[in-house]
Design a protein around this motif. Structure first.
Motif, PDB file in Angstrom:
ATOM      1  N   GLY A 183       0.758  -1.177   0.010  1.00  0.00           N
ATOM      2  CA  GLY A 183      -0.066   0.035   0.204  1.00  0.00           C
ATOM      3  C   GLY A 183       0.946   1.415  -0.033  1.00  0.00           C
ATOM      4  O   GLY A 183       0.563   2.205  -0.848  1.00  0.00           O
ATOM      5  N   PRO A 184       1.760   1.421   1.353  1.00  0.00           N
ATOM      6  CA  PRO A 184       2.685   2.620   1.015  1.00  0.00           C
ATOM      7  C   PRO A 184       3.547   2.878  -0.258  1.00  0.00           C
ATOM      8  O   PRO A 184       3.520   3.981  -0.807  1.00  0.00           O
ATOM      9  CB  PRO A 184       3.568   2.301   2.333  1.00  0.00           C
ATOM     10  CG  PRO A 184       2.533   1.860   3.025  1.00  0.00           C
ATOM     11  CD  PRO A 184       2.061   0.857   2.296  1.00  0.00           C
ATOM     12  N   PRO A 185       4.047   1.747  -0.864  1.00  0.00           N
ATOM     13  CA  PRO A 185       4.834   1.885  -1.891  1.00  0.00           C
ATOM     14  C   PRO A 185       4.073   2.463  -3.093  1.00  0.00           C
ATOM     15  O   PRO A 185       4.554   3.238  -3.840  1.00  0.00           O
ATOM     16  CB  PRO A 185       5.606   0.538  -2.114  1.00  0.00           C
ATOM     17  CG  PRO A 185       5.479  -0.125  -0.968  1.00  0.00           C
ATOM     18  CD  PRO A 185       4.317   0.255  -0.293  1.00  0.00           C
ATOM     19  N   SER A 186       2.936   1.786  -3.314  1.00  0.00           N
ATOM     20  CA  SER A 186       1.990   2.261  -4.284  1.00  0.00           C
ATOM     21  C   SER A 186       1.657   3.553  -4.468  1.00  0.00           C
ATOM     22  O   SER A 186       1.726   4.258  -5.129  1.00  0.00           O
ATOM     23  CB  SER A 186       0.543   1.286  -4.479  1.00  0.00           C
ATOM     24  OG  SER A 186       0.922  -0.068  -4.448  1.00  0.00           O
ATOM     25  N   ALA A 187       1.185   4.143  -3.113  1.00  0.00           N
ATOM     26  CA  ALA A 187       0.918   5.383  -2.923  1.00  0.00           C
ATOM     27  C   ALA A 187       2.232   6.291  -3.063  1.00  0.00           C
ATOM     28  O   ALA A 187       2.186   7.458  -3.716  1.00  0.00           O
ATOM     29  CB  ALA A 187       0.466   5.650  -1.449  1.00  0.00           C
ATOM     30  N   LEU A 188       3.430   5.947  -2.963  1.00  0.00           N
ATOM     31  CA  LEU A 188       4.401   6.630  -3.036  1.00  0.00           C
ATOM     32  C   LEU A 188       4.868   6.664  -4.472  1.00  0.00           C
ATOM     33  O   LEU A 188       5.171   7.969  -4.919  1.00  0.00           O
ATOM     34  CB  LEU A 188       5.896   5.875  -2.458  1.00  0.00           C
ATOM     35  CG  LEU A 188       7.090   6.743  -2.277  1.00  0.00           C
ATOM     36  CD1 LEU A 188       7.020   8.207  -1.512  1.00  0.00           C
ATOM     37  CD2 LEU A 188       8.160   5.808  -1.914  1.00  0.00           C
ATOM     38  N   LEU A 189       4.504   5.887  -5.199  1.00  0.00           N
ATOM     39  CA  LEU A 189       4.552   5.853  -6.914  1.00  0.00           C
ATOM     40  C   LEU A 189       3.742   6.795  -7.310  1.00  0.00           C
ATOM     41  O   LEU A 189       3.854   7.574  -8.322  1.00  0.00           O
ATOM     42  CB  LEU A 189       4.221   4.508  -7.305  1.00  0.00           C
ATOM     43  CG  LEU A 189       5.467   3.439  -7.419  1.00  0.00           C
ATOM     44  CD1 LEU A 189       5.154   2.110  -7.815  1.00  0.00           C
ATOM     45  CD2 LEU A 189       6.621   3.889  -8.440  1.00  0.00           C
ATOM     46  N   VAL A 190       2.340   7.013  -6.807  1.00  0.00           N
ATOM     47  CA  VAL A 190       1.467   7.768  -7.118  1.00  0.00           C
ATOM     48  C   VAL A 190       1.839   9.261  -6.869  1.00  0.00           C
ATOM     49  O   VAL A 190       1.577  10.122  -7.695  1.00  0.00           O
ATOM     50  CB  VAL A 190       0.104   7.401  -6.724  1.00  0.00           C
ATOM     51  CG1 VAL A 190      -0.897   8.564  -6.704  1.00  0.00           C
ATOM     52  CG2 VAL A 190      -0.437   6.321  -7.385  1.00  0.00           C
ATOM     53  N   ARG A 191       2.314   9.516  -5.819  1.00  0.00           N
ATOM     54  CA  ARG A 191       2.926  10.837  -5.418  1.00  0.00           C
ATOM     55  C   ARG A 191       3.943  11.076  -6.273  1.00  0.00           C
ATOM     56  O   ARG A 191       4.005  12.653  -6.838  1.00  0.00           O
ATOM     57  CB  ARG A 191       3.544  10.736  -3.977  1.00  0.00           C
ATOM     58  CG  ARG A 191       4.318  11.965  -3.485  1.00  0.00           C
ATOM     59  CD  ARG A 191       4.748  11.805  -2.011  1.00  0.00           C
ATOM     60  NE  ARG A 191       5.606  12.979  -1.621  1.00  0.00           N
ATOM     61  CZ  ARG A 191       6.672  13.391  -1.647  1.00  0.00           C
ATOM     62  NH1 ARG A 191       7.319  12.713  -2.698  1.00  0.00           N
ATOM     63  NH2 ARG A 191       7.327  14.512  -1.421  1.00  0.00           N
ATOM     64  N   GLU A 192       4.920  10.370  -6.951  1.00  0.00           N
ATOM     65  CA  GLU A 192       5.770  10.876  -7.927  1.00  0.00           C
ATOM     66  C   GLU A 192       5.052  10.947  -9.248  1.00  0.00           C
ATOM     67  O   GLU A 192       5.564  12.163  -9.808  1.00  0.00           O
ATOM     68  CB  GLU A 192       6.942   9.739  -7.951  1.00  0.00           C
ATOM     69  CG  GLU A 192       8.057   9.980  -8.742  1.00  0.00           C
ATOM     70  CD  GLU A 192       8.879  10.977  -7.924  1.00  0.00           C
ATOM     71  OE1 GLU A 192       9.715  11.691  -8.356  1.00  0.00           O
ATOM     72  OE2 GLU A 192       8.785  11.192  -6.614  1.00  0.00           O
ATOM     73  N   LEU A 193       4.085  10.590  -9.635  1.00  0.00           N
ATOM     74  CA  LEU A 193       3.598  10.417 -10.887  1.00  0.00           C
ATOM     75  C   LEU A 193       2.584  11.890 -10.700  1.00  0.00           C
ATOM     76  O   LEU A 193       2.527  12.674 -11.884  1.00  0.00           O
ATOM     77  CB  LEU A 193       2.437   9.541 -11.180  1.00  0.00           C
ATOM     78  CG  LEU A 193       3.073   8.127 -11.360  1.00  0.00           C
ATOM     79  CD1 LEU A 193       1.772   7.083 -11.459  1.00  0.00           C
ATOM     80  CD2 LEU A 193       3.456   8.177 -12.827  1.00  0.00           C
ATOM     81  N   GLU A 194       2.045  12.141  -9.667  1.00  0.00           N
ATOM     82  CA  GLU A 194       1.587  13.568  -9.413  1.00  0.00           C
ATOM     83  C   GLU A 194       2.376  14.703  -9.452  1.00  0.00           C
ATOM     84  O   GLU A 194       1.775  15.664  -9.706  1.00  0.00           O
ATOM     85  CB  GLU A 194       0.754  13.507  -8.166  1.00  0.00           C
ATOM     86  CG  GLU A 194      -0.509  12.707  -7.994  1.00  0.00           C
ATOM     87  CD  GLU A 194      -1.150  12.477  -6.563  1.00  0.00           C
ATOM     88  OE1 GLU A 194      -2.629  12.408  -6.736  1.00  0.00           O
ATOM     89  OE2 GLU A 194      -0.652  12.454  -5.574  1.00  0.00           O
ATOM     90  N   SER A 195       3.622  14.459  -9.154  1.00  0.00           N
ATOM     91  CA  SER A 195       4.584  15.472  -9.179  1.00  0.00           C
ATOM     92  C   SER A 195       4.917  16.068 -10.449  1.00  0.00           C
ATOM     93  O   SER A 195       5.488  16.971 -10.721  1.00  0.00           O
ATOM     94  CB  SER A 195       5.650  15.277  -8.458  1.00  0.00           C
ATOM     95  OG  SER A 195       6.399  14.241  -8.793  1.00  0.00           O
TER      96      SER A 195
END
Length: 260
Positions: free
Chosen positions: A31-43
């Motif tokens: 869950g946390p790694p998936s959210a971290l990837l999304v954070r990078e995509l959003e940036s």
């Protein structure tokens, strides 16, 4: 600090004990790694207002509780439709890759679909008891999220729904974005709706795909999930993700099933 990750700069992040998964304390719940990837995509920068419509996270191996590096790029630019990519690495090993479609935002409020009663009939968070997990699954990630049983029970085989709210931030003291909250819990669909005795069976997801039709509002995300097991060691977990106002996204996971 009460967070899943500490930022080390230049795309590097140190996971905390809150990321540890229920199977082993040496690997993160995804869950946390998936959210971290999304954070990078959003940036990733973009021209005009755009939003992520679909994200697929391909899990290439365990995510260790060691420093991770995240990178992202626009693979296919466009005026209305863009394909994005992000990579999560531990040292020289790629742990996961994410692919996402980012679409232009337009006003479609007058034709927006109203969810049917069958998809919105969930009890309020205040009416839901604390969710219980199988013996030995506590600690790390599970304790870093507040869980409330909305329908069914995680301890009983079959479909179930749970409300979830992060107790900790994703990175440092930064407030998680709405989609980061979704992906922090979306990878739990197979665990919430498990139909197999975890003492006898492994059911490991190799990917997570989430289609988003709107961003959630507020801190609570409901995961309404069901798992179907086939006869040849494969299974699929399907989830509808809600906020307090109704459905926001649909998630799926491909699972490897085998005897322990």
């Amino acid at each position: 600090m009460e967070t899943f990750y500490l930022s080390r700069g230049e795309g590097r992040y140190q996971p905390t004990e809150h990321t540890a998964g229920p199977w082993t304390p040496d690997a993160q719940h995804f869950g946390p790694p998936s959210a971290l990837l999304v954070r990078e995509l959003e940036s990733l920068p973009c021209d005009g207002e755009r939003g992520l419509a679909r994200v697929t996270v391909e899990i290439l191996g365990p995510a260790p509780l060691a420093e991770l590096t995240v990178t992202a790029e626009v693979v296919r630019p466009g005026r209305s439709v863009e394909l994005l990519s992000a990579t999560l690495s531990a040292g020289d090993r790629v742990v996961a890759r994410a692919a996402a479609w980012r679409l232009a935002v337009t006003d479609t409020a007058e034709v927006a679909t109203v969810p049917g009663e069958e998809t919105t009939a969930l009890p309020s968070v205040a009416d839901c008891p604390v969710a219980e997990w199988p013996e030995g699954w506590h600690g790390g990630y599970l304790d870093a999220v507040e869980w409330r049983a909305a329908r069914g029970a995680v301890l009983t085989a079959g479909p179930a729904a749970v409300w979830a709210r992060q107790r900790v931030t994703l990175v440092d003291d930064e407030k998680p974005s709405p989609l980061q909250r979704v992906f922090t819990v979306a990878d739990s669909g197979s665990g919430v709706s498990n139909v197999l005795d975890p003492r006898r069976w492994l059911f490991i997801n190799t990917e997570l795909t989430v289609h988003i039709h709107r961003e959630p509002v507020g801190e609570w995300i409901c995961l309404d999930a069901a798992t179907t097991v086939g006869p040849r060691g494969h299974a699929t977990a399907r989830s509808t993700l809600h906020d307090l106002e109704g459905p926001v996204a649909a998630g799926t996971q491909a699972l490897l099933v085998r005897h322990r």
